[in-house]
Design a protein around this motif. Structure first.
Motif, mmCIF file in Angstrom:
data_model
loop_
_atom_site.group_PDB
_atom_site.id
_atom_site.type_symbol
_atom_site.label_atom_id
_atom_site.label_comp_id
_atom_site.label_asym_id
_atom_site.label_seq_id
_atom_site.Cartn_x
_atom_site.Cartn_y
_atom_site.Cartn_z
ATOM 1 N N MET A 13 30.048 44.870 38.701
ATOM 2 C CA MET A 13 29.625 46.247 38.890
ATOM 3 C C MET A 13 30.783 47.202 38.621
ATOM 4 O O MET A 13 31.955 46.839 38.755
ATOM 5 N N ALA A 14 30.429 48.433 38.261
ATOM 6 C CA ALA A 14 31.440 49.420 37.887
ATOM 7 C C ALA A 14 32.079 50.103 39.078
ATOM 8 O O ALA A 14 33.052 50.845 38.924
ATOM 9 N N ASP A 15 31.575 49.848 40.280
ATOM 10 C CA ASP A 15 32.039 50.578 41.462
ATOM 11 C C ASP A 15 33.071 49.813 42.283
ATOM 12 O O ASP A 15 33.376 50.194 43.405
ATOM 13 N N LEU A 16 33.590 48.707 41.740
ATOM 14 C CA LEU A 16 34.601 47.877 42.398
ATOM 15 C C LEU A 16 34.065 47.227 43.675
ATOM 16 O O LEU A 16 34.826 46.873 44.568
ATOM 17 N N SER A 17 32.749 47.067 43.748
ATOM 18 C CA SER A 17 32.185 46.346 44.890
ATOM 19 C C SER A 17 32.489 44.854 44.793
ATOM 20 O O SER A 17 32.520 44.151 45.807
ATOM 21 N N ASP A 18 32.713 44.367 43.566
ATOM 22 C CA ASP A 18 33.077 42.969 43.342
ATOM 23 C C ASP A 18 34.592 42.838 43.203
ATOM 24 O O ASP A 18 35.251 43.706 42.633
ATOM 25 N N SER A 19 35.139 41.745 43.703
ATOM 26 C CA SER A 19 36.583 41.556 43.719
ATOM 27 C C SER A 19 37.086 40.854 42.460
ATOM 28 O O SER A 19 36.601 39.768 42.115
ATOM 29 N N PRO A 20 38.085 41.419 41.761
ATOM 30 C CA PRO A 20 38.691 40.739 40.622
ATOM 31 C C PRO A 20 39.291 39.382 40.998
ATOM 32 O O PRO A 20 39.264 38.442 40.198
ATOM 33 N N GLU A 21 39.816 39.269 42.204
ATOM 34 C CA GLU A 21 40.373 37.982 42.647
ATOM 35 C C GLU A 21 39.267 36.930 42.769
ATOM 36 O O GLU A 21 39.497 35.749 42.481
ATOM 37 N N ASP A 22 38.083 37.351 43.177
ATOM 38 C CA ASP A 22 36.959 36.419 43.227
ATOM 39 C C ASP A 22 36.584 35.963 41.818
ATOM 40 O O ASP A 22 36.190 34.812 41.612
#
Length: 256
Positions: free
Chosen positions: A92-101
């Motif tokens: 998602m574009a809102d940074l709700s998901d973690s790049p580390e994940d």
């Protein structure tokens, strides 16, 4: 293995820069070859202007503007028709998901799985500032899916997933024009016999802008896709199953 990340964006001028910057930084830190593919879904704000500015310092960013038809599903499908990697993640574009994940997903995929599915509600997963009504509906809907399809996965509506290229090709045609695509992709992958791993992930509510998910509008659309996938599961006699599809393709090649 080259990784593509497809990010649909509609009116995300307030969050897209932070999302891409953090994602790029984490992927570079872990030396993961990648492209960040943003689909600007005909935004009415300055999302495209911001994307042009980010491109000057993030060389792995490419973006397209989907002039229509528009909607979450259309935007994701637009990106899935254009990515270059050997595997592709939806974020998602809102940074709700973690790049580390995402790094965890990527490493898990390299163990030989066809797909990696995130779960915010398995041990080790977490949600932060999830609206209570949406949380209730989410858990109810996912429980219904679990029972109807007899699967162990408890977060099918979670958009954050990673697929090998051949999986995306094997799930065609995709039908969902809206957020119900988040249900269509994993259910088809499971029904058609692709292997998958479940990895706990975190989810954080957006800090800027507003969600484009409208619960009242999406109920019947989610139900339609669930019913469509149920029909395939119980009545298609395996015609779309991965192994059968590969066999048919080989037979066609022999004939040619």
């Amino acid at each position: 293995m080259d990784l593509s990340i497809v990010i649909p964006a509609y009116n995300e001028e307030g969050s897209i820069e932070q999302t891409i910057s953090q994602l790029y930084g984490v992927l570079c830190q872990h030396n993961i070859p990648h492209e960040i593919l943003v689909v600007n879904d005909n935004s009415k704000d300055n999302t495209e202007v911001v994307l042009k500015q980010i491109q000057l310092r993030v060389p792995t960013l490419v973006y397209y503007t989907n002039t229509g038809p528009n909607g979450f599903g259309y935007a994701v499908r637009y990106g899935l028709e254009r990515f270059n990697g050997e595997c592709v993640a939806l974020m998602m574009a809102d940074l709700s998901d973690s790049p580390e994940d995402l790094v965890k997903f990527y490493k898990k995929l390299q163990e030989g799985y066809d797909c990696v599915f995130g779960s915010r509600f398995s041990k080790g997963g977490k949600v932060l500032d999830y609206p209570k009504l949406k949380l209730f509906i989410n858990r109810l809907a996912n429980q219904i899916v679990k029972v109807c399809f007899n699967i162990r996965y408890n977060d099918t509506t979670n958009a954050f997933k990673l697929y090998r290229r051949e999986v995306i090709e094997g799930l065609q045609p995709l039908l969902s024009p809206h957020f119900n695509l988040t249900l269509e992709l994993p259910l088809k992958a499971i029904i058609r016999g692709y292997s998958y791993a479940i990895v706990p992930n975190s989810w954080t509510n957006r800090k800027t802008g507003k969600s484009n998910l409208k619960i009242k509008e999406m109920g019947s659309r989610y139900f339609f896709i669930m019913l469509y996938c149920l029909i395939e599961k119980y009545f298609s006699r395996g015609d779309f199953h991965r192994q059968k599809a590969v066999l048919v393709s080989r037979q066609q090649l022999i004939k040619e």
